[in-house]
Write an enzyme that holds these catalytic residues in place. Structure first.
Site, short mmCIF file in Angstrom:
data_model
loop_
_atom_site.label_atom_id
_atom_site.label_comp_id
_atom_site.label_asym_id
_atom_site.label_seq_id
_atom_site.Cartn_x
_atom_site.Cartn_y
_atom_site.Cartn_z
N CYS A 85 -31.46 72.33 34.87
CA CYS A 85 -30.90 71.66 33.41
C CYS A 85 -29.60 71.09 33.90
O CYS A 85 -29.61 69.81 34.61
CB CYS A 85 -30.84 72.78 32.56
SG CYS A 85 -30.38 72.12 30.71
N HIS A 194 -36.29 75.57 32.21
CA HIS A 194 -35.89 76.80 32.72
C HIS A 194 -36.53 77.84 33.16
O HIS A 194 -37.03 78.70 32.55
CB HIS A 194 -34.97 77.33 31.48
CG HIS A 194 -33.86 76.35 31.34
ND1 HIS A 194 -32.50 76.82 31.67
CD2 HIS A 194 -33.65 75.18 30.69
CE1 HIS A 194 -31.60 75.73 31.17
NE2 HIS A 194 -32.26 74.75 30.40
N GLU A 196 -36.00 80.08 34.96
CA GLU A 196 -35.17 81.59 34.73
C GLU A 196 -35.26 82.05 33.54
O GLU A 196 -35.02 83.32 33.30
CB GLU A 196 -33.58 81.67 35.27
CG GLU A 196 -32.75 80.99 34.09
CD GLU A 196 -32.64 79.44 33.74
OE1 GLU A 196 -33.72 78.87 34.16
OE2 GLU A 196 -31.95 79.14 33.21
#
Lengths: 223, 749
Positions: A85, A194, A196
């Site tokens: 991002c 994302h 994560e």
């Protein structure tokens, strides 16, 4: 394996990236934007957020942070670097990756569980996936539209450097549905979604994102 | 230069603009009495803003006292009403602080910044308790969905909440979006924040210890949010002075983010004695509250305050509501360490004052004393009004106009059409157009978020301890019966937290009403506070703090009385949270609780007939408590795979949402639910939930329900790609989805 996660003022997903690194079995190391030292880490994650508020172009100030100088040099030398991002935006601003990220075509911030297709498994960060594998990870940004000139886009596709592409509809106007790309060598990867945030069943839409981190672990330590 | 105390002493006859500043004649007289002289212009500014309705709660104080007087006995409350936010013990050494506040008026004037700074303000309240903010929620109310002004206000408010909250890195985990004509011109933008803190790290707002320093840190002070006080500046200064100051503050979420990290580092290093955020009334509020809660006095050197606009007058500096500022009380020996951490985060920090033992709050301006007051008289001894109130003359007629005469759908086709009309109604339609503009993932601890019944946040990675939060409020119910309406708001929020698998612990409230000077409105307020306090006592959940917003009205037309209630619950193990969506086929669908023919104030009456009258659903707190206890036990024992409360739109809406969440259909019968299929599907009786249970656990659930005294009705089974109400209607999941999800994009783009 020690994975550095850089915190810029305004970084938001740095703790999440460290958690993902830990869950992948590596040791997270917090790196500070003002410290021009990578402290001997084996890989680096540039996390999501709004570095310096992103009041100028996203990532435009972060690229001048002291930590970026050794990072850019190490990346040219083959250090695995993942930009997520805002981290992707920083990598583009640093010219480690081509192109730029602009405001979403619908002009709104958009937080959704996004389907992606992994197109390249020839990178340090995606070697654990199968080519063509469909994954779901959160996407959340206001300026996630990937753009580049035609020649660059053709080059990226010809060289197999489109790492992940949006599936099931283009969420932000990115050219050719591109969600993430790599450098020629495959050690530097940037993407808007994302991974994560997709590392635990409890908090993510899937655990599909974990493979980004385990892939790098495998590439570095060979397990 | 500004007017000095000395000057005020020698010129008692000077006319002052107290009326323009919103003070009443007797209030101005009282200030003169407290000071033994006329106030200086700076003192007048401080008193006027601190004695305003917003800061002093002068109309509501008498009624709010019930929340303390009737508070249930609980060991969970570590810090109660009166501090920046209440603090609740959730076990394992963890505490949670949470609060909801309004930012209604600014959000109408300037939707983006009004809403953004509403988020910023409540987050700083949480930080000033020493806590790390971990999530936000936003209960919102707007005028009619298709009104032109709603199209101006709603997108701006949503973008402002997202723009600020997303940049701050706080997940937005829930809230409400409600439309009603009564909110046209008076939208309600309430903002809730929750933070976590270890017991030993709780901080309080007080300035003690002679010689300790007052440090202002964060953003520089500008001319924003000064509004009415500019009248003083224009009186005191020549024409060259910029007179018109913006009344709405402008937010800088990046500054707030670094301020959060800076504060947390300062707290961790134990470098502050007391801390206070700067919100409404800015430095006037922060300094007088810190000083009056401390054990001495305080001197402030106002000319040291860093300014964005060097032309600001001292009165304006005292009043400015510039955002992203905090005030800390620091021991001199720890000042360098404090300033080092601020420098690390590039946060401006300035010593602007000192604690002393004078018992006075004095403010110096380039060597002159411009304020010399007893701090308590500013912060706490404001006027208290016993506003007259009386049951409105129209209340009986409103209650008599019940919905029994409204035509009801009876045939299967009519019921099917009604169901599709209802799931697409703006108040019941999918809110993902709104919530997708908020980051719900950041921090990586969001276990449940909208459209779930409650937001659930993991507090501890190791032990899986977490908290659940829900906010609810139904202005239509409160209009029909404000006592019951407030209780129903609590009842629903309590239920939402309970069905998610949490044990409800504590309450915060945002009481949105019209003008307290109107006896009708004041009656609504008195009834609502009495109802809420009584219900909190019965459910055993204390009010820990909140906010009152009056004057939400245009001319004589007040909004529907809207008490918004937030309930906090604790989840011992977040892995056992219960989502709303059906997850698998061939599970048994059960209704817990009882339905009655209750449609007064219902979404059906509102949306289909534009009708508001009769009585709201009967409050049944005992049944609510029993349902909550059953749901907690069911979650602990893993008996239910999905659970969803029944509220707005009735059982039909509940089933539709459970089906759409994960695209798993269901086939049910409502023959045993209530008198007829219409009542079964659309009545809004309380203390109900629908659960999905694996077939081999149904007997266990039924036994448990029986032991808690909760009635159980078997509805049917999950599975398929349709929602079937046997003998009544069948709708494909895709058709439901198109109806439910199409409304907002069609309205707002």
């Amino acid at each position: 394996m020690r994975v550095g996660v850089v915190t810029f003022p305004g970084s938001l997903d740095d703790a999440d990236a460290r958690r993902a690194v830990r869950l992948a079995g590596a040791e997270p190391v917090a790196l500070w934007h003002a410290d021009a030292d990578l402290h001997g880490v084996d890989a680096v994650v540039l996390p999501g957020g709004f570095s310096y508020g992103d009041y100028l172009r996203c990532g435009a100030i972060a690229r001048f942070a002291p930590v970026m100088e050794p990072l850019v040099e190490a990346a040219h030398g083959g250090l695995p670097v993942l930009g997520i991002c805002n981290g992707f935006q920083v990598l583009c601003e640093s010219h480690l990756l081509p192109g730029a990220l602009i405001r979403n075509d619908h002009r709104k911030f958009n937080c959704v569980d996004q389907a992606l297709v992994v197109e390249s498994t020839a990178t340090v960060w995606t070697s654990g996936y199968a080519t063509g594998q469909r994954i779901v990870v959160p996407l959340k940004n206001g300026e996630g539209g990937y753009v580049a000139d035609e020649k660059t886009l053709d080059g990226l596709e010809a060289e197999g450097r489109v790492v992940v592409r949006y599936a099931g509809g283009n969420p932000n106007g990115s050219y050719r549905d591109i969600a993430g790309i790599s450098n020629e060598r495959g050690n530097v990867v940037g993407l808007m979604p994302h991974p994560e945030h997709a590392v635990e069943d409890l908090t993510g839409p899937s655990t599909d994102g974990l493979t980004f981190f385990t892939s790098a672990l495998k590439a570095v330590v060979g397990v | 230069m500004s007017e000095t105390v000395k000057h005020a002493e020698t010129t008692p006859e000077v006319q002052q603009p107290w009326r323009e500043l919103g003070l009443k004649e007797d209030e101005y007289a009282r200030i003169r009495e407290i000071l033994g002289r006329r106030p200086t212009s700076a003192e007048l500014a401080m008193y006027s803003v601190m004695w305003s309705e917003h800061c002093s709660y002068k109309s509501s104080k008498l009624h709010l006292a019930q929340f303390g007087q009737k508070a249930p006995k609980t060991d969970a409350l570590l810090v109660g009403i009166g501090e920046n936010a209440g603090v609740v013990d959730i076990g394992q050494g963890w505490a949670v602080t949470f609060k909801v506040e309004s930012h209604n008026h600014p959000s109408y004037v300037e939707p983006y910044q009004g809403a953004a700074t509403g988020v910023g303000g409540i987050v700083r309240d949480i930080m000033s308790m020493g806590a790390r903010p971990v999530a936000v929620m936003d209960p919102l109310r707007f005028g009619p969905a298709d009104a032109e002004d709603t199209r101006r206000v709603l997108p701006g408010v949503v973008a402002g909440i997202g723009g600020y909250g997303n940049c701050l890195g706080l997940p937005n985990i829930g809230g409400e979006v409600v439309f009603d004509p009564s909110y046209a011109g008076n939208p309600l933008v309430n903002a809730l924040c929750v933070g976590v803190v270890r017991h030993e790290d709780i901080k309080l707002a007080f300035a003690s210890g002679r010689g300790n320093l007052i440090v202002l840190f964060g953003a520089a002070t500008g001319g924003d949010g000064i509004g009415g006080v500019s009248v003083l500046a224009s009186e005191t200064f020549d024409d060259a002075h910029p007179t018109k100051r913006p009344a709405v503050q402008v937010g800088d979420p990046f500054m707030e983010k670094v301020l959060i990290e800076c504060c947390l580092e300062v707290f961790a290093a134990d470098l502050v004695v007391g801390i206070q955020d700067l919100g409404g009334a800015g430095l006037s509020c922060a300094t007088s509250e810190l000083a009056s809660a401390g054990d001495g006095g305080m001197t402030v050197w106002l000319d040291r305050v860093p300014l964005r606009d060097s032309s600001l007058a001292p009165e304006e500096i005292l009043m400015s509501e510039s955002q992203e500022r905090m005030c800390a009380v620091v021991e001199p020996a720890k000042l360098d360490a404090f300033l080092d951490i601020c420098a690390k985060w590039d946060v401006l920090a300035t010593v602007i004052g000192e604690v002393d033992d004078s018992g006075r709050l004095t403010v110096q301006w380039h060597g002159d004393t411009i304020v010399d007051v007893p701090p308590r008289s500013v912060a706490h001894d404001g006027p208290v009004y016993e506003r007259p109130f009386a049951r409105p003359s129209w209340q009986d007629a409103l209650q008599a106009d019940d919905p029994s005469s409204l035509p009801r759908p009876t045939s299967g086709d009519e019921l099917r059409a009604t169901l599709l009309q209802m799931v697409a109604a703006p108040n019941l339609a999918s809110k993902s157009w709104v919530t997708d503009q908020y980051d719900r993932y950041v921090l990586g601890n969001t276990v449940l978020a909208q459209p779930e019944d409650a937001g659930v946040i993991r507090v501890d990675d190791e032990t899986h301890l977490g908290v659940a939060l829900a906010t609810d409020g139904n202005g239509r119910f409160a209009k029909l019966d404000p006592y019951a309406g407030a209780q129903l708001a609590l009842s629903e929020a309590y239920r939402n937290v309970a069905v998610s698998g949490a044990r409800p612990l504590a309450v915060t409230d945002c009481l949105n009403f019209g003008s307290p000077e109107d006896p009708d409105v004041m009656w609504q307020f008195a009834e609502a506070t009495r109802g809420l306090a009584d219900a909190c006592l019965e459910l055993g959940v204390p009010v820990t703090g909140g906010n009152v917003s009056f004057y939400n009205q245009t001319g004589d037309a007040a909004i529907n009385p809207t008490p918004v209630v937030g309930v906090l619950g604790v989840v011992a193990d977040v892995r056992r949270r219960v989502p709303i969506g059906f997850g698998a086929a061939d599970e048994v669908v059960l209704l817990l609780g009882e339905a009655r023919d209750e449609l007064g104030g219902s979404e059906w009456a509102h949306h289909v007939h534009g009708h508001l009258g009769g009585l709201p659903p009967r409050v049944d707190l005992a049944a609510e408590k029993a349902l909550g206890a059953l749901m907690a036990a069911a979650a602990d024992d893993g008996l239910v795979t999905a659970a969803h409360d029944v509220s707005d739109g009735g059982l039909a809406q509940t089933l539709v949402e459970m089906v759409l969440r994960r695209g798993v259909g269901a086939s049910v019968t409502v023959d045993d639910v209530a008198g007829d299929a219409f009542v079964a599907l659309f009545a809004e009786s309380v203390a109900r939930a629908v659960v999905a249970v694996p077939a081999d656990r149904v007997a266990d659930l039924e036994a448990s329900a029986s032991s808690y005294g909760v009635p159980v009705t078997r509805l049917g089974n999950t599975g398929g790609e349709t929602l079937v109400v046997q003998g009544v209607l069948t709708v494909a999941v895709d058709e439901l989805r198109a109806a439910h999800e199409g409304t907002f994009p069609a309205l707002f783009g």
